[in-house]
Structures are given as C-alpha cells and as structure tokens.
Write a protein that holds these residues in place. Structure first.
Motif, PDB file in Angstrom:
ATOM      1  N   ASP A  72      36.942  58.423  35.773  1.00  0.00           N
ATOM      2  CA  ASP A  72      38.072  58.910  36.547  1.00  0.00           C
ATOM      3  C   ASP A  72      39.173  57.848  36.494  1.00  0.00           C
ATOM      4  N   ASP A  73      40.407  58.225  36.873  1.00  0.00           N
ATOM      5  CA  ASP A  73      41.546  57.292  36.708  1.00  0.00           C
ATOM      6  C   ASP A  73      41.522  56.709  35.296  1.00  0.00           C
ATOM      7  N   PHE A  74      41.357  57.575  34.299  1.00  0.00           N
ATOM      8  CA  PHE A  74      41.027  57.097  32.954  1.00  0.00           C
ATOM      9  C   PHE A  74      42.125  56.245  32.326  1.00  0.00           C
ATOM     10  N   GLU A  75      43.400  56.552  32.594  1.00  0.00           N
ATOM     11  CA  GLU A  75      44.465  55.759  31.976  1.00  0.00           C
ATOM     12  C   GLU A  75      44.372  54.304  32.402  1.00  0.00           C
ATOM     13  N   GLU A  76      44.346  54.080  33.708  1.00  0.00           N
ATOM     14  CA  GLU A  76      44.320  52.719  34.224  1.00  0.00           C
ATOM     15  C   GLU A  76      42.991  52.029  33.913  1.00  0.00           C
ATOM     16  N   SER A  77      41.901  52.782  33.994  1.00  0.00           N
ATOM     17  CA  SER A  77      40.574  52.205  33.761  1.00  0.00           C
ATOM     18  C   SER A  77      40.401  51.757  32.312  1.00  0.00           C
ATOM     19  N   ILE A  78      40.788  52.611  31.384  1.00  0.00           N
ATOM     20  CA  ILE A  78      40.634  52.258  29.967  1.00  0.00           C
ATOM     21  C   ILE A  78      41.617  51.149  29.584  1.00  0.00           C
ATOM     22  N   PHE A  79      42.797  51.169  30.175  1.00  0.00           N
ATOM     23  CA  PHE A  79      43.733  50.056  29.968  1.00  0.00           C
ATOM     24  C   PHE A  79      43.091  48.734  30.376  1.00  0.00           C
ATOM     25  N   LEU A  80      42.440  48.713  31.539  1.00  0.00           N
ATOM     26  CA  LEU A  80      41.809  47.475  32.002  1.00  0.00           C
ATOM     27  C   LEU A  80      40.704  47.027  31.052  1.00  0.00           C
ATOM     28  N   ILE A  81      39.924  47.970  30.541  1.00  0.00           N
ATOM     29  CA  ILE A  81      38.864  47.609  29.596  1.00  0.00           C
ATOM     30  C   ILE A  81      39.465  46.938  28.367  1.00  0.00           C
ATOM     31  N   HIS A  82      40.609  47.425  27.932  1.00  0.00           N
ATOM     32  CA  HIS A  82      41.293  46.808  26.798  1.00  0.00           C
ATOM     33  C   HIS A  82      41.861  45.437  27.152  1.00  0.00           C
ATOM     34  N   TYR A  83      42.379  45.296  28.359  1.00  0.00           N
ATOM     35  CA  TYR A  83      43.164  44.108  28.700  1.00  0.00           C
ATOM     36  C   TYR A  83      42.336  42.933  29.220  1.00  0.00           C
ATOM     37  N   LEU A  84      41.394  43.195  30.122  1.00  0.00           N
ATOM     38  CA  LEU A  84      40.682  42.111  30.793  1.00  0.00           C
ATOM     39  C   LEU A  84      39.643  41.452  29.891  1.00  0.00           C
ATOM     40  N   THR A  85      39.445  40.151  30.128  1.00  0.00           N
ATOM     41  CA  THR A  85      38.405  39.392  29.439  1.00  0.00           C
ATOM     42  C   THR A  85      37.588  38.624  30.477  1.00  0.00           C
ATOM     43  N   ASP A  86      36.576  37.929  30.017  1.00  0.00           N
ATOM     44  CA  ASP A  86      35.742  37.155  30.938  1.00  0.00           C
ATOM     45  C   ASP A  86      36.435  35.889  31.436  1.00  0.00           C
ATOM     46  N   LEU A  87      37.644  35.633  30.974  1.00  0.00           N
ATOM     47  CA  LEU A  87      38.414  34.478  31.446  1.00  0.00           C
ATOM     48  C   LEU A  87      39.390  34.851  32.557  1.00  0.00           C
ATOM     49  N   ASP A  88      39.486  36.124  32.871  1.00  0.00           N
ATOM     50  CA  ASP A  88      40.487  36.612  33.823  1.00  0.00           C
ATOM     51  C   ASP A  88      39.961  36.668  35.251  1.00  0.00           C
ATOM     52  N   LEU A  89      40.913  36.644  36.193  1.00  0.00           N
ATOM     53  CA  LEU A  89      40.637  36.884  37.603  1.00  0.00           C
ATOM     54  C   LEU A  89      41.342  38.170  38.013  1.00  0.00           C
ATOM     55  N   PHE A  90      40.579  39.115  38.516  1.00  0.00           N
ATOM     56  CA  PHE A  90      41.076  40.434  38.908  1.00  0.00           C
ATOM     57  C   PHE A  90      40.980  40.565  40.417  1.00  0.00           C
ATOM     58  N   ILE A  91      42.064  41.001  41.059  1.00  0.00           N
ATOM     59  CA  ILE A  91      42.072  41.214  42.500  1.00  0.00           C
ATOM     60  C   ILE A  91      42.100  42.709  42.774  1.00  0.00           C
ATOM     61  N   ASP A  92      41.109  43.189  43.521  1.00  0.00           N
ATOM     62  CA  ASP A  92      40.963  44.617  43.828  1.00  0.00           C
ATOM     63  C   ASP A  92      41.201  44.823  45.323  1.00  0.00           C
ATOM     64  N   VAL A  93      42.438  45.154  45.687  1.00  0.00           N
ATOM     65  CA  VAL A  93      42.791  45.359  47.092  1.00  0.00           C
ATOM     66  C   VAL A  93      42.632  46.843  47.434  1.00  0.00           C
ATOM     67  N   GLY A  94      41.702  47.136  48.311  1.00  0.00           N
ATOM     68  CA  GLY A  94      41.350  48.522  48.610  1.00  0.00           C
ATOM     69  C   GLY A  94      40.315  48.993  47.607  1.00  0.00           C
ATOM     70  N   SER A  95      39.156  48.344  47.609  1.00  0.00           N
ATOM     71  CA  SER A  95      38.143  48.569  46.561  1.00  0.00           C
ATOM     72  C   SER A  95      37.404  49.886  46.711  1.00  0.00           C
ATOM     73  N   ASN A  96      37.385  50.434  47.938  1.00  0.00           N
ATOM     74  CA  ASN A  96      36.532  51.594  48.214  1.00  0.00           C
ATOM     75  C   ASN A  96      35.095  51.287  47.801  1.00  0.00           C
ATOM     76  N   HIS A  97      34.476  52.114  46.968  1.00  0.00           N
ATOM     77  CA  HIS A  97      33.084  51.872  46.588  1.00  0.00           C
ATOM     78  C   HIS A  97      32.954  51.071  45.294  1.00  0.00           C
ATOM     79  N   GLY A  98      34.084  50.618  44.724  1.00  0.00           N
ATOM     80  CA  GLY A  98      33.989  49.643  43.648  1.00  0.00           C
ATOM     81  C   GLY A  98      34.226  50.122  42.237  1.00  0.00           C
TER      82      GLY A  98
END
Length: 300
Positions: free
Chosen positions: A77-103
């Motif tokens: 779900d939220d496929f545009e933003e989710s797949i973008f993140l899979i492309h963009y983020l690496t194990d060197l990044d710090l991601f802040i999830d404000v309003g995480s709901n169930h994760g």
C-alpha cells in the motif's frame, strides 16, 4: 438495503483501486483477498499474523488495522512512496517516522533497506501494536518513542478511537481521548543525528511538526520529506515552510523509477514527496535495481 448498497459501493471502489495498482496482476483475486481478510478478522477476534515483504510479518487487529491492512491485497500500500524509499534508503541512512501507526514505513526502512529508524507514535494502544510488529521482526535498528511531536514541549490530547486517523484535539475530557507528552524533533534528536528522510503523518498537525523542526530542516543531510497533505487545512503554511527550506514536490513513477516535478502537491495520493537536492536523489535511486514480485523484493 442501505447496508447492502454501502457494501457494494465499497467493493466496486476497492476493485477499481486494485485494477489501477501496478503490483496487482489479477484484480479479481485481490478483491477476493480483500473480502477474505475482512471476514477473517471479524470472525477470528484475535490478532492475525500476516506474512509480508521478504518474510517480514505484521499483526492485524479487528478494531484497528493501523493503516497496514492494504498490504495484504495490494502487496504494498502507499506504493509510490514505499517503493521510492526502497530505492532511496540504504543501511547508512537515518529515517524518522513521525506518526508510525503500526509500522508500515518503519518496517520498510529498517526491515527492507537496513536503515536506522526513529519510529514515533503518540497513542498508547497504537504504539503497543507498533512495538509488537517491530519485535515480531526482531528489528534491532529501530528506536521507538511513545510521544507526540509538536512545536513546543508539553502535553496535548489525542483521540484514541480512530485508528490511523487519530489526531490532536482541543477537547480535554471525555471518552476516547488521552493525554500525551509531546516534544519537538529538534529537542528529540541529537546534534549528531544526520537524518536522511523524514516522513510525517499527523492528521492536520503538519505545520506544528515542521515549526518544531527548524534546526533539522536546516541540515543538508535531510534531503527528502514525505508528508500527508490530504485535508487541505493549513496546507499553504506547510507548503510555505517546505519551500522556504528548499524542498520541492515530486511524484514518483513506478516502474519507470522516475521523479516528476509537481506544481504544488500530489493530488493522486494522500502523501507527497518533497525533495531538496533532486540530482542527488536521482543518482541514488538509479544505483539500485529492484524487482518486486508479490511479497518478494529483490535489490541489486
């Protein structure tokens, strides 16, 4: 009769969404899965463990699915933003999830991409379910906070009966509300925290979150903000803050792996991706080759 009409309209709406979802090859099967999972959680009356991407798992609850149930029949779900993140983020990044709901986003960032995640959820019961999902997947690169994020330190009242739509309210007494400690992102973060991506889903409280993030917004390592702009309330002020800090709106196109500039926001989605350095982002997303087949994500 009214109930039957309501259910029929909902099924038609969901089927059309399945038809237009790029990961759903057989919409009719998706609709059957939608009907099945909704019946099952109503009959079973206990949390259901669902297998998701790359053997990640999550719980579904009858009274609150935390915005995560769509992953069962859409795959993502939220496929545009989710797949973008899979492309963009690496194990060197710090991601802040404000309003995480169930994760949903936390599991993608830390479970798929290997990034460190600060996962922030104000409502106690929702936080407990977020914690269950993080512990279920043994994600030791996630730090969780049962806090609200605002423009000042203090306490605010939140609804606690609206699932992923819980929000700050002015009411201070009554049923289905709870008092929550709040802080600012600038106060929560250490001075050495170099955040790469900030995601904000706070149901009309976006302006206050951004005002309390002045120092973070000045940090050039923060290059992407994903923010929900669904309601239109206070939207111009939010857009002004983002623009003043050099962020411009984009729409991610899958499977082309392209970012298209927008004039204001993404009117086709609840969320909009805002980017500061588009050349850097394009370079990073082109460094990965990603194949998604149902619940399997291959990254090269």
């Amino acid at each position: 009769m009214k109930y039957l009409v309501k259910v029929t309209k909902k099924l038609i709406e969901r089927y059309l969404q399945l038809v237009n979802h790029p990961l759903v090859v057989y919409p009719l099967i998706g609709l059957i899965k939608y009907i099945y999972i909704n019946l099952r959680i109503r009959i079973y009356h206990k949390p259901i463990k669902i297998k998701w991407l790359n053997n990640l798992r999550y719980h579904l609850f009858l009274d609150n699915c935390g915005g995560i149930i769509g992953n069962y029949y859409f795959y993502i779900d939220d496929f545009e933003e989710s797949i973008f993140l899979i492309h963009y983020l690496t194990d060197l990044d710090l991601f802040i999830d404000v309003g995480s709901n169930h994760g949903h986003y936390t599991m993608i960032s830390s479970g798929i991409c290997g990034s460190k995640t600060l996962s922030i959820e104000p409502v106690r019961e929702t936080f407990n379910r977020l914690k269950m999902n993080i512990e279920l997947n043994e994600l030791d690169n996630v730090v969780m906070y049962n806090l609200g994020i605002s423009d000042l330190e203090g306490e605010l009242f939140f609804t606690n009966d609206k699932g992923p739509m819980n929000m700050v309210i002015n009411q201070t007494s009554g049923r289905n509300i709870e008092k929550v400690k709040v802080t600012t992102l600038d106060n929560l973060l250490d001075i050495d925290d170099n955040v790469s991506v900030l995601k904000i889903d706070v149901e009309r409280f976006e302006k206050q979150v951004l005002i309390g993030s002045r120092n973070l917004l000045k940090n050039d390592t923060l290059n992407v903000i994903i923010i929900e702009l669904f309601y239109g309330i206070g939207e111009e002020e939010v857009l002004s803050i983002l623009n003043e800090n050099g962020f411009s709106p984009y729409k991610y196109i899958y499977p082309d792996n392209e970012l298209v500039p927008l004039e204001k926001k993404n009117f086709d989605s609840f969320n909009t991706i805002f980017i500061r350095n588009i050349d850097l982002v394009k370079n990073r997303i082109n460094q990965k080759s990603i194949t998604i087949n149902k619940n399997n994500v291959k990254i090269k």
